[in-house]
Design a protein around this motif. Sequence first.
Motif, mmCIF file in Angstrom:
data_model
loop_
_atom_site.group_PDB
_atom_site.id
_atom_site.type_symbol
_atom_site.label_atom_id
_atom_site.label_comp_id
_atom_site.label_asym_id
_atom_site.label_seq_id
_atom_site.Cartn_x
_atom_site.Cartn_y
_atom_site.Cartn_z
ATOM 1 N N THR A 7 -52.806 -25.432 6.546
ATOM 2 C CA THR A 7 -54.215 -25.783 6.366
ATOM 3 C C THR A 7 -55.070 -24.580 6.717
ATOM 4 N N GLU A 8 -56.288 -24.590 6.195
ATOM 5 C CA GLU A 8 -57.206 -23.488 6.503
ATOM 6 C C GLU A 8 -57.757 -23.660 7.906
ATOM 7 N N ALA A 9 -58.033 -22.529 8.539
ATOM 8 C CA ALA A 9 -58.652 -22.596 9.872
ATOM 9 C C ALA A 9 -60.059 -23.156 9.733
ATOM 10 N N PRO A 10 -60.540 -23.936 10.710
ATOM 11 C CA PRO A 10 -61.917 -24.442 10.610
ATOM 12 C C PRO A 10 -62.917 -23.293 10.660
ATOM 13 N N PRO A 11 -64.093 -23.474 10.037
ATOM 14 C CA PRO A 11 -65.080 -22.392 10.043
ATOM 15 C C PRO A 11 -65.609 -22.136 11.448
ATOM 16 N N GLU A 12 -65.973 -20.887 11.674
ATOM 17 C CA GLU A 12 -66.591 -20.537 12.956
ATOM 18 C C GLU A 12 -67.951 -21.231 13.049
ATOM 19 N N CYS A 13 -68.274 -21.724 14.197
ATOM 20 C CA CYS A 13 -69.602 -22.327 14.358
ATOM 21 C C CYS A 13 -70.137 -21.975 15.732
ATOM 22 N N ASP A 14 -71.337 -21.449 15.762
ATOM 23 C CA ASP A 14 -71.967 -21.110 17.023
ATOM 24 C C ASP A 14 -72.663 -22.366 17.546
ATOM 25 N N ASP A 15 -72.004 -23.055 18.490
ATOM 26 C CA ASP A 15 -72.517 -24.346 18.943
ATOM 27 C C ASP A 15 -73.892 -24.204 19.586
ATOM 28 N N ARG A 16 -74.101 -23.068 20.310
ATOM 29 C CA ARG A 16 -75.395 -22.893 20.970
ATOM 30 C C ARG A 16 -76.511 -22.734 19.940
ATOM 31 N N ALA A 17 -76.229 -21.943 18.885
ATOM 32 C CA ALA A 17 -77.238 -21.743 17.841
ATOM 33 C C ALA A 17 -77.556 -23.072 17.151
ATOM 34 N N LEU A 18 -76.516 -23.861 16.925
ATOM 35 C CA LEU A 18 -76.710 -25.155 16.273
ATOM 36 C C LEU A 18 -77.566 -26.080 17.140
#
Length: 175
Positions: free
Chosen positions: A15-26
């Motif tokens: 499977t593909e790796a999950p996308p990077e997500c900046d939780d603080r920015a979100l």
Amino acid sequence: MRDLLFRNLLRKPLTEAPPECDDRALTELAAAVDRAARRRVGRSLAIRQVDAGSCNGCELEIHALNNAYYDLERFGLRFVASPRHADVLLVTGPVTKNMREGLERTYAATPNPKWVVAAGDCARDGGCFAGSYAVVGGVAEIIPVDLHIPGCPPSPTALLQGLIALVEKSTRGVQ
Ligand code: SF4
């Protein structure tokens, strides 16, 4: 057969790796939308999503805003089931001939003040479906649009940035 079983047990899933997500920015983005909404409407935003003929790619990203990862409701932003409870119509897809009347009626049923956000490239001008016998065109050809969020599909972060821009823009308009 046994070798194959062992090999598959030891192999990592394909499977593909999950996308990077900046939780603080979100978190900051969602909190900014909520603050701007409270300044403008005195409470959090209620959003009604309207699929006017999309391929459902845009819906997958919009649904992601409600999943356990993005969890938009923790910031008080809500998706509502009826346009009568909505501040924002979030419209996706090229408007198909079959959905034209539904979109017009949904717009008429939404109380003022209301905003329309066209999400995705198709909602701007029909995108890759432009010219189809089944498509009328972009959302702005049917109802007034306050903001367009580009992308095919726009990411959850882009959707949040669009909502901030929308509420900030309308807040400036009433000051
Ligand atoms: S913008 Fe892209 S993802 Fe969204 S409805 Fe059009 S083709 Fe599908």
